[in-house]
Design a protein around this motif. Structure first.
Motif, PDB file in Angstrom:
ATOM      1  N   LEU A  24       0.835  -1.198   0.000  1.00  0.00           N
ATOM      2  CA  LEU A  24       0.000   0.000   0.000  1.00  0.00           C
ATOM      3  C   LEU A  24       0.872   1.252   0.000  1.00  0.00           C
ATOM      4  O   LEU A  24       1.889   1.319   0.703  1.00  0.00           O
ATOM      5  CB  LEU A  24      -0.891   0.049   1.238  1.00  0.00           C
ATOM      6  N   ASP A  25       0.472   2.272  -0.759  1.00  0.00           N
ATOM      7  CA  ASP A  25       1.020   3.622  -0.674  1.00  0.00           C
ATOM      8  C   ASP A  25      -0.076   4.507  -0.101  1.00  0.00           C
ATOM      9  O   ASP A  25      -1.111   4.727  -0.743  1.00  0.00           O
ATOM     10  CB  ASP A  25       1.437   4.117  -2.055  1.00  0.00           C
ATOM     11  N   ILE A  26       0.146   5.013   1.114  1.00  0.00           N
ATOM     12  CA  ILE A  26      -0.893   5.718   1.864  1.00  0.00           C
ATOM     13  C   ILE A  26      -0.496   7.184   2.007  1.00  0.00           C
ATOM     14  O   ILE A  26       0.597   7.491   2.499  1.00  0.00           O
ATOM     15  CB  ILE A  26      -1.102   5.076   3.247  1.00  0.00           C
ATOM     16  N   TYR A  27      -1.371   8.095   1.589  1.00  0.00           N
ATOM     17  CA  TYR A  27      -1.082   9.523   1.599  1.00  0.00           C
ATOM     18  C   TYR A  27      -2.129  10.281   2.399  1.00  0.00           C
ATOM     19  O   TYR A  27      -3.339  10.016   2.288  1.00  0.00           O
ATOM     20  CB  TYR A  27      -1.081  10.078   0.164  1.00  0.00           C
ATOM     21  N   LEU A  46       4.020   5.331   3.880  1.00  0.00           N
ATOM     22  CA  LEU A  46       3.082   6.286   4.469  1.00  0.00           C
ATOM     23  C   LEU A  46       3.681   7.679   4.318  1.00  0.00           C
ATOM     24  O   LEU A  46       4.813   7.928   4.738  1.00  0.00           O
ATOM     25  CB  LEU A  46       2.853   5.982   5.939  1.00  0.00           C
ATOM     26  N   THR A  47       2.920   8.610   3.736  1.00  0.00           N
ATOM     27  CA  THR A  47       3.378   9.979   3.514  1.00  0.00           C
ATOM     28  C   THR A  47       2.319  10.954   3.995  1.00  0.00           C
ATOM     29  O   THR A  47       1.147  10.873   3.589  1.00  0.00           O
ATOM     30  CB  THR A  47       3.659  10.221   2.021  1.00  0.00           C
ATOM     31  N   GLY A  48       2.704  11.860   4.883  1.00  0.00           N
ATOM     32  CA  GLY A  48       1.779  12.880   5.373  1.00  0.00           C
ATOM     33  C   GLY A  48       0.618  12.343   6.177  1.00  0.00           C
ATOM     34  O   GLY A  48      -0.459  12.945   6.200  1.00  0.00           O
ATOM     35  N   CYS A  49       0.828  11.238   6.875  1.00  0.00           N
ATOM     36  CA  CYS A  49      -0.264  10.596   7.633  1.00  0.00           C
ATOM     37  C   CYS A  49      -0.219  10.966   9.116  1.00  0.00           C
ATOM     38  O   CYS A  49       0.802  11.420   9.638  1.00  0.00           O
ATOM     39  CB  CYS A  49      -0.192   9.083   7.466  1.00  0.00           C
ATOM     40  N   PHE A  50      -1.363  10.738   9.802  1.00  0.00           N
ATOM     41  CA  PHE A  50      -1.522  11.054  11.213  1.00  0.00           C
ATOM     42  C   PHE A  50      -1.927   9.782  11.961  1.00  0.00           C
ATOM     43  O   PHE A  50      -2.889   9.118  11.571  1.00  0.00           O
ATOM     44  CB  PHE A  50      -2.632  12.097  11.421  1.00  0.00           C
ATOM     45  N   ASN A  62       9.147  -3.967   6.225  1.00  0.00           N
ATOM     46  CA  ASN A  62       9.378  -3.136   5.039  1.00  0.00           C
ATOM     47  C   ASN A  62       8.417  -1.942   4.995  1.00  0.00           C
ATOM     48  O   ASN A  62       7.508  -1.867   4.165  1.00  0.00           O
ATOM     49  CB  ASN A  62       9.257  -3.958   3.759  1.00  0.00           C
ATOM     50  N   ILE A  63       8.648  -1.013   5.918  1.00  0.00           N
ATOM     51  CA  ILE A  63       7.783   0.157   6.081  1.00  0.00           C
ATOM     52  C   ILE A  63       8.600   1.424   5.825  1.00  0.00           C
ATOM     53  O   ILE A  63       9.690   1.587   6.369  1.00  0.00           O
ATOM     54  CB  ILE A  63       7.184   0.217   7.497  1.00  0.00           C
ATOM     55  N   THR A  64       8.050   2.335   5.023  1.00  0.00           N
ATOM     56  CA  THR A  64       8.670   3.631   4.767  1.00  0.00           C
ATOM     57  C   THR A  64       7.711   4.731   5.211  1.00  0.00           C
ATOM     58  O   THR A  64       6.559   4.773   4.760  1.00  0.00           O
ATOM     59  CB  THR A  64       8.996   3.799   3.276  1.00  0.00           C
ATOM     60  N   VAL A  65       8.204   5.612   6.097  1.00  0.00           N
ATOM     61  CA  VAL A  65       7.360   6.657   6.668  1.00  0.00           C
ATOM     62  C   VAL A  65       8.013   8.013   6.391  1.00  0.00           C
ATOM     63  O   VAL A  65       9.194   8.208   6.682  1.00  0.00           O
ATOM     64  CB  VAL A  65       7.191   6.462   8.183  1.00  0.00           C
ATOM     65  N   SER A  66       7.241   8.955   5.846  1.00  0.00           N
ATOM     66  CA  SER A  66       7.762  10.288   5.559  1.00  0.00           C
ATOM     67  C   SER A  66       6.731  11.343   5.930  1.00  0.00           C
ATOM     68  O   SER A  66       5.545  11.206   5.599  1.00  0.00           O
ATOM     69  CB  SER A  66       8.110  10.401   4.074  1.00  0.00           C
ATOM     70  N   ASP A  67       7.188  12.386   6.640  1.00  0.00           N
ATOM     71  CA  ASP A  67       6.335  13.539   6.957  1.00  0.00           C
ATOM     72  C   ASP A  67       5.053  13.124   7.663  1.00  0.00           C
ATOM     73  O   ASP A  67       3.959  13.581   7.346  1.00  0.00           O
ATOM     74  CB  ASP A  67       6.008  14.304   5.665  1.00  0.00           C
ATOM     75  N   CYS A  68       5.199  12.248   8.654  1.00  0.00           N
ATOM     76  CA  CYS A  68       4.038  11.763   9.420  1.00  0.00           C
ATOM     77  C   CYS A  68       4.111  12.226  10.869  1.00  0.00           C
ATOM     78  O   CYS A  68       5.159  12.666  11.346  1.00  0.00           O
ATOM     79  CB  CYS A  68       3.953  10.244   9.344  1.00  0.00           C
ATOM     80  N   THR A  69       2.982  12.099  11.562  1.00  0.00           N
ATOM     81  CA  THR A  69       2.895  12.531  12.955  1.00  0.00           C
ATOM     82  C   THR A  69       2.221  11.468  13.799  1.00  0.00           C
ATOM     83  O   THR A  69       1.137  10.985  13.453  1.00  0.00           O
ATOM     84  CB  THR A  69       2.087  13.843  13.073  1.00  0.00           C
ATOM     85  N   TRP A  70       2.891  11.096  14.899  1.00  0.00           N
ATOM     86  CA  TRP A  70       2.277  10.280  15.943  1.00  0.00           C
ATOM     87  C   TRP A  70       1.824  11.243  17.042  1.00  0.00           C
ATOM     88  O   TRP A  70       2.653  11.878  17.700  1.00  0.00           O
ATOM     89  CB  TRP A  70       3.272   9.303  16.540  1.00  0.00           C
ATOM     90  N   PHE A  71       0.531  11.366  17.257  1.00  0.00           N
ATOM     91  CA  PHE A  71       0.029  12.214  18.334  1.00  0.00           C
ATOM     92  C   PHE A  71       0.145  11.468  19.672  1.00  0.00           C
ATOM     93  O   PHE A  71       0.512  10.297  19.716  1.00  0.00           O
ATOM     94  CB  PHE A  71      -1.404  12.637  18.049  1.00  0.00           C
TER      95      PHE A  71
END
Length: 283
Positions: A24-27, A46-50, A62-71
């Motif tokens: 999956l590519d998740i935006y 995951l890009t830009g996800c919350f 095999n996970i790639t995370v960019s520009d995300c936020t963990w609250f």
């Protein structure tokens, strides 16, 4: 090759919303009320996800995370996950990254890093800031560059650690460690390095009350010791110090070279004075 699916600008709730997904590519997607939305997933970007709720990435690969936020409630966010890279992200939630193998953190901020990065293996950290106690406990094969930490009891029990150009404000840093080398860094905090084995400090500035004690094979090269008292107790030392040392007490053996020593305490009933060579260059 399996075709990848794209998810964009979704609001996902409920337990295991994308359980056991693959490719999956998740935006720009929000994971809200509901635990473990991506549990047991693999090959995910995951890009830009919350992440607003608990346990989003457990048992993943095999996970790639960019520009995300963990609250804050996205706590315990990444556990038992292998081959994950996180960049340009904020992790507000505590207790993140546990028992992961193959972890890269680049340009990540941890405003609440309490009990984060525990029992991981093969980790690279670049340009990361963190605030919180017990960071990095029992993590092995760790490479760090440009890391800033405010938090006590950091890196307890770690093995095979390399640190460059970093700043640690941390009481009890590097306790019970093995094979740690720190270059060009600043460390301040009481009781630095107790019970460590093979701790090397190169071009570092240290400020530590009762620091560098109970160490088996402490090596220091071109280091400054500022406001450091009762240093080296029961440590075997090869120390080249380019500053004054306020006080030294009962080293167990080796060589200590310093510009000046304010007070040298050697108690013959506790250590053998013949086993330690002290070279003081004077003011």
């Amino acid at each position: 090759m399996q075709e990848r699916k794209k998810i964009t600008q979704e609001f996902l709730t409920g337990e295991r919303a994308l359980f056991k997904s693959d490719g999956l590519d998740i935006y720009d997607t929000i994971f809200d009320d509901g635990e473990s939305p991506l549990k047991e997933s693999k090959n995910i970007s995951l890009t830009g996800c919350f992440f607003r709720w608990k346990y989003p990435l457990w048992y993943c690969e095999n996970i790639t995370v960019s520009d995300c936020t963990w609250f804050d409630m996205g706590r315990a966010g990444v556990w038992y996950t292998n081959n994950i890279s996180v960049c340009d992200s904020i992790v507000e939630a505590p207790k993140n990254f546990r028992r992961c193998d193959g972890l890269s953190l680049v340009n990540v901020t941890f405003p609440n890093a309490q009990e984060t990065l525990w029992s991981c293996n093969n980790v690279e950290i670049n340009n990361v800031t963190a605030k919180g106690d017990y960071f990095g406990m029992n993590t092995n094969n760790l490479k760090i560059n440009k890391f800033s930490l405010v938090g006590n009891y950091s890196f307890d029990g770690c093995k095979n650690v390399e640190v460059h150009d970093s700043k640690l404000i941390s009481k009890d840093a590097f306790w019970n460690t093995e094979n740690v080398t720190v270059y060009d860094s600043f460390i301040t905090g009481e009781y630095l390095g107790w019970n460590a084995k093979n701790l090397t400090l190169i071009n570092c500035t240290i400020e530590s009350i009762q620091g560098l004690c109970y160490i088996d094979n402490l090596v220091m090269k071109n280091c400054k010791l500022i406001n450091t008292t009762l240093a080296f107790e029961y440590s075997s030392v090869d120390a080249d110090i380019c500053s004054k040392v306020d006080s030294i007490i009962n080293p167990s053996g080796g060589t200590i070279r310093a510009k000046e020593i304010g007070e040298l305490i050697i108690e013959k009933d506790k250590v053998d004075p013949e086993k330690t060579k002290i070279i003081c260059e004077g003011k």
